[in-house]
Design an enzyme around this catalytic site. Structure first.
Site, short mmCIF file in Angstrom:
data_model
loop_
_atom_site.label_atom_id
_atom_site.label_comp_id
_atom_site.label_asym_id
_atom_site.label_seq_id
_atom_site.Cartn_x
_atom_site.Cartn_y
_atom_site.Cartn_z
CG ASP A 98 -2.32 0.21 0.97
OD1 ASP A 98 -2.64 1.28 0.45
OD2 ASP A 98 -3.12 -0.70 1.25
CG ASP A 191 -4.92 5.22 0.94
OD1 ASP A 191 -5.77 4.33 1.04
OD2 ASP A 191 -4.92 6.26 1.63
CD GLU A 244 -9.13 3.85 -1.65
OE1 GLU A 244 -10.04 3.45 -0.94
OE2 GLU A 244 -8.30 4.69 -1.26
CG HIS A 313 -8.92 -2.28 4.10
ND1 HIS A 313 -8.68 -2.23 2.73
CD2 HIS A 313 -8.58 -1.05 4.57
CE1 HIS A 313 -8.21 -1.04 2.43
NE2 HIS A 313 -8.14 -0.31 3.52
CG ASP A 314 -11.50 1.10 3.29
OD1 ASP A 314 -11.00 1.01 4.43
OD2 ASP A 314 -10.93 1.67 2.34
O1 ISL Z 1 -15.26 3.34 2.38
C1 ISL Z 1 -15.17 4.37 1.76
C2 ISL Z 1 -16.12 4.73 0.71
O2 ISL Z 1 -17.17 3.82 0.68
C3 ISL Z 1 -14.15 5.28 2.14
O3 ISL Z 1 -13.75 4.87 3.42
C4 ISL Z 1 -12.94 5.32 1.23
O4 ISL Z 1 -12.66 4.08 0.70
C5 ISL Z 1 -11.78 5.68 2.05
O5 ISL Z 1 -12.06 6.78 2.77
C6 ISL Z 1 -10.45 5.78 1.35
O6 ISL Z 1 -9.79 4.66 1.81
C7 ISL Z 1 -8.44 4.56 1.97
O7 ISL Z 1 -7.82 5.67 2.59
C8 ISL Z 1 -8.17 5.92 3.94
C9 ISL Z 1 -8.11 4.66 4.81
O8 ISL Z 1 -8.76 4.92 6.03
C10 ISL Z 1 -8.74 3.48 4.14
O9 ISL Z 1 -8.61 2.31 4.93
C11 ISL Z 1 -8.11 3.34 2.80
O10 ISL Z 1 -8.50 2.19 2.11
C12 ISL Z 1 -7.19 6.94 4.44
O11 ISL Z 1 -5.88 6.55 4.18
#
Ligand code: ISL
Ligand code: CA
Length: 532
Positions: A98, A191, A244, A313-314
Site C-alpha cells: 500500500d 491509496d 484507489e 478492508h473498507d
Molecule cells: O469506504 C469508503 C467509501 O465507501 C471510504 O472509506 C474510502 O474508501 C476511504 O475513505 C479511502 O480509503 C483509503 O484511505 C483511507 C483509509 O482509512 C482506508 O482504509 C483506505 O482504504 C485513508 O488513508
C-alpha cells in the site's frame, strides 16, 4: 519488459492486523503471514496486496504512516519483511504494498518538523492562518490547529495532507518507492490517489459530504504527478500500480489508466459500491441486484482494464452485502466469486472472502475499533439520530465488518490471546480448517475457479459481451477468436428461468449441475460454460 504482465495477476488482499498472529499479542503480524503462505499459494493466487505494514501510531490502522522506510514493530522487523518477500517469491507470489501518499501520520518526523514556521519541512504540508469550509472523509472540518496555524487533513486529524505542490515531497516519495521496489516488491496499491493534488484552497460548494472536493478531485496536477512517478520510478521496474480512486466515473478512470497516458495500470472504482446506498455510505437502501449488474456492465464495456473487487478492508463483506449470509451463504459466496473472477480485468480477493466470511457480529459500540465508525456514530448522535438507528447504521456499514480476524479453525486459530478486534462467533462453522476438508466448500470452489482462469486465456484476454442483464440475472460472454466462455449468475434468492439458450461444456457450477437441459436456475446459481 512486458508492461502488461500484470494482466495475469490474481490478487489476494491481506489485512495484516487480522490475518495471523505469531507472537501471541492478539495482533496479526508478518511472521504470521509467512506461516500461512502455503495456504495462499494453494489458493492459486500469484500476487498479494499487503495493506500497510509501515511504522504507524495506528490511528487509522496503518493508513497513518510515521515512517515509510520502517516496519511497524507490532508487525515485525525489516528482516521479517525481507523474508516475506523472499518466501512469497519462492512460491510464485509477488507482493504489492500500500502506498499512502495523500497524507502521513502527524507523528511522522516531517510533520513534527513542519510545525516550526522556519523549518525546511514547513511546506511539506498545507498550513494556513485560517481554515476554509472543507470537510473531511471522516466527517467534520478538514482543518486542525497547532499554535496559531491550521493544517489540512482530508482524513483524521492525525493524518495531515502532504503538499504535492512542493517538489521536495515528490523527491521524498520517489525515494520511498525505489526503496521498496529495490527490495523486489511488485508494485503499489495507491491509496486515495486521485485526491492528492489540491489545485486551490478556496471555499468549496457546500455539500452533504466532502465540501471542497471540486478543488482536489482528479485534478490535472494529479495526472502530472502520476506521469512523473511512472517515468522516473515505476517504468524502471517490473511492477504495476492499482489506484484507489474515490468518486470516479468511467471516463475519469480511463484518463488515469489508458496505456498512452502512462499513469496508473488500473483503478478501483467505487460506483458499484454505491448501488446500495443513498447519497453516502451511511445511508443504506435495500440491495437491488440489477443496479450492480448495470454498473458492472458499464465499467466492463467502457473501462480499458478493470480492477475487480466486491469487498476489501473498507467495505462490508461481499456475501453479507450482495449475497445471502444465512440460508444461501455457500451458494451465493460461490456465485459472487465466480462473477468476480470471470469479469474482464484483474480480480482481487479479500482475505476470508474465499471461505465466505460474513460481516462482524458486534453487539455494542465498544466492540468496534474503527476510527471512522466512531466518528460517524458521534456525528449521528450530535444530529439526534436515535440510538437504535445509529447502531443500525454502523452495523451495516462499519469497516470493522471486514476486519474481524481470519477464521482459521473452529476455535479461531488466529491468536492464542484475545484478538485486537472481536472474532465472529460463526468461526465454529466458517473456517479454513473445515473448508480444506470439505470438497464442496467455498474455498475449493475458489481453487477450481482460479485454476480455470489460469488455464483459459479467454478469461484474461477475451472481450466482454453482456448477453442478459435484467431481473437479477447477469449473463455475459468472454470471447476471442479461439474460444468463448459464458458466465451465468442468478443474483437473487428466487429460482429463475434460464433467460437465453446456452450450450456447451460446464466448467464450473455451484450446484453440481451436470447439464444445461434443466432450464431453471436455482437461487444464486452460477455456471461457467465453455461454448463448443
Ligand atoms: O469506504 C469508503 C467509501 O465507501 C471510504 O472509506 C474510502 O474508501 C476511504 O475513505 C479511502 O480509503 C483509503 O484511505 C483511507 C483509509 O482509512 C482506508 O482504509 C483506505 O482504504 C485513508 O488513508
Ligand atoms: Ca502479533
Amino acid at each position: 519488459m512486458n508492461r502488461e504482465l500484470w494482466k495475469h495477476s490474481i490478487v489476494y488482499q491481506i489485512y495484516p492486523r487480522s490475518f495471523m498472529d505469531s507472537n501471541h499479542d492478539g495482533i496479526g503480524d508478518i511472521p504470521g503471514i509467512i506461516s500461512k503462505l502455503d495456504y495462499v499459494r494453494d489458493l492459486g493466487v500469484n500476487v498479494i496486496w499487503l495493506s500497510p505494514v509501515y511504522a504507524s501510531p495506528n490511528d487509522d490502522n496503518g493508513y497513518d504512516i510515521s515512517d515509510y522506510l520502517s516496519i511497524n514493530p507490532e508487525y515485525g522487523t525489516m528482516d521479517d519483511m525481507d523474508q516475506l518477500i523472499e518466501e512469497a517469491r519462492t512460491r510464485g507470489i509477488r507482493i504489492i504494498m500500500d502506498l499512502v501518499i495523500n497524507h502521513t501520520s502527524d507523528e511522522h518526523k516531517w510533520f513534527i518538523e513542519s510545525q516550526k514556521k522556519d523549518s525546511p519541512y514547513r511546506d511539506y504540508y498545507i498550513w494556513r492562518d485560517k481554515p476554509n469550509n472543507w470537510t473531511s472523509f471522516f466527517s467534520g472540518t478538514a482543518w486542525d490547529k497547532i499554535g496559531n496555524s491550521y493544517y489540512l487533513h482530508l482524513f483524521s486529524k492525525k493524518q495531515p495532507d502532504l503538499n504535492w505542490n512542493n517538489p521536495d515531497v515528490m523527491e521524498e516519495i520517489k525515494h520511498v518507492m525505489k526503496f521498496w521496489l529495490d527490495k523486489g516488491i511488485y508494485g503499489f496499491r495507491c491509496d486515495v490517489i486521485n485526491v492528492i493534488f489540491k489545485s486551490s484552497l478556496e471555499n468549496g460548494k457546500k455539500r452533504l459530504v466532502l465540501t471542497g472536493r471540486e478543488f482536489y478531485h482528479s485534478q490535472e496536477g494529479c495526472h502530472e504527478i502520476l506521469r512523473t512517478l511512472r517515468k522516473e520510478v515505476l517504468d524502471h521496474y517490473e511492477c504495476f500500480t492499482v489506484g484507489e480512486t474515490v468518486m470516479v466515473n468511467t471516463k475519469e478512470a480511463n484518463d488515469l489508466i489508458l496505456p498512452q497516458r502512462k499513469e496508473l495500470d488500473m483503478v478501483f472504482g467505487f460506483e458499484h459500491m454505491e448501488v446500495d446506498q443513498i447519497n453516502n455510505k451511511w445511508f443504506k437502501t435495500k440491495f437491488k441486484p440489477d443496479k450492480l449488474i448495470k454498473v458492472l456492465t458499464k465499467w466492463q464495456k467502457e473501462v480499458y482494464w478493470n480492477a475487480n473487487y466486491l469487498s476489501n478492508h473498507d467495505q462490508p463483506r461481499s456475501v453479507s452485502r450482495f449475497g445471502d449470509d444465512k440460508k444461501y451463504r455457500i451458494e451465493s459466496a460461490k456465485m459472487l466469486g465466480t462473477l468476480n473472477l470471470s469479469l474482464k480485468g484483474t480480480p482481487y480477493i479479500y482475505q476470508g472472502e474465499e471461505i465466505g466470511m460474513t460481516n462482524g457480529d458486534f453487539k455494542n459500540l465498544s466492540e468496534y475499533q474503527d476510527i471512522e465508525t466512531h466518528r460517524i456514530y458521534a456525528l449521528a448522535k450530535k444530529l439526534m439520530f436515535p440510538k437504535w438507528y445509529r447502531m443500525k447504521m454502523i452495523r451495516k456499514t462499519s469497516r470493522d465488518n471486514a476486519r474481524t480476524p481470519m477464521q482459521w479453525n473452529q476455535d479461531g486459530g488466529f491468536s492464542t490471546k484475545k484478538p485486537w478486534l472481536k472474532m465472529n462467533e460463526n468461526m465454529k462453522f466458517i473456517n479454513v480448517f473445515d473448508s480444506i476438508q470439505n470438497s464442496d466448500s467455498i474455498l475449493n470452489h475458489y481453487k477450481e475457479l482460479i485454476s480455470i482462469r489460469k488455464e483459459n486465456d479467454v478469461l484474461i484476454n477475451g472481450s466482454f459481451e453482456p448477453l442478459y442483464t435484467k431481473s437479477g440475472l447477469f449473463v455475459f460472454k468472454r470471447y476471442h477468436s479461439k474460444s468463448s466462455i459464458i458466465c451465468v449468475s442468478n443474483l437473487t434468492k428466487k429460482a429463475k428461468k434460464m433467460p437465453i439458450k446456452i450450450s456447451g461444456k460446464i466448467l464450473l457450477s455451484n450446484y453440481k449441475r451436470e447439464n444445461l437441459s434443466d432450464q431453471i436456475l436455482k437461487p444464486y446459481e452460477s455456471i461457467l460454460v465453455m461454448e463448443e
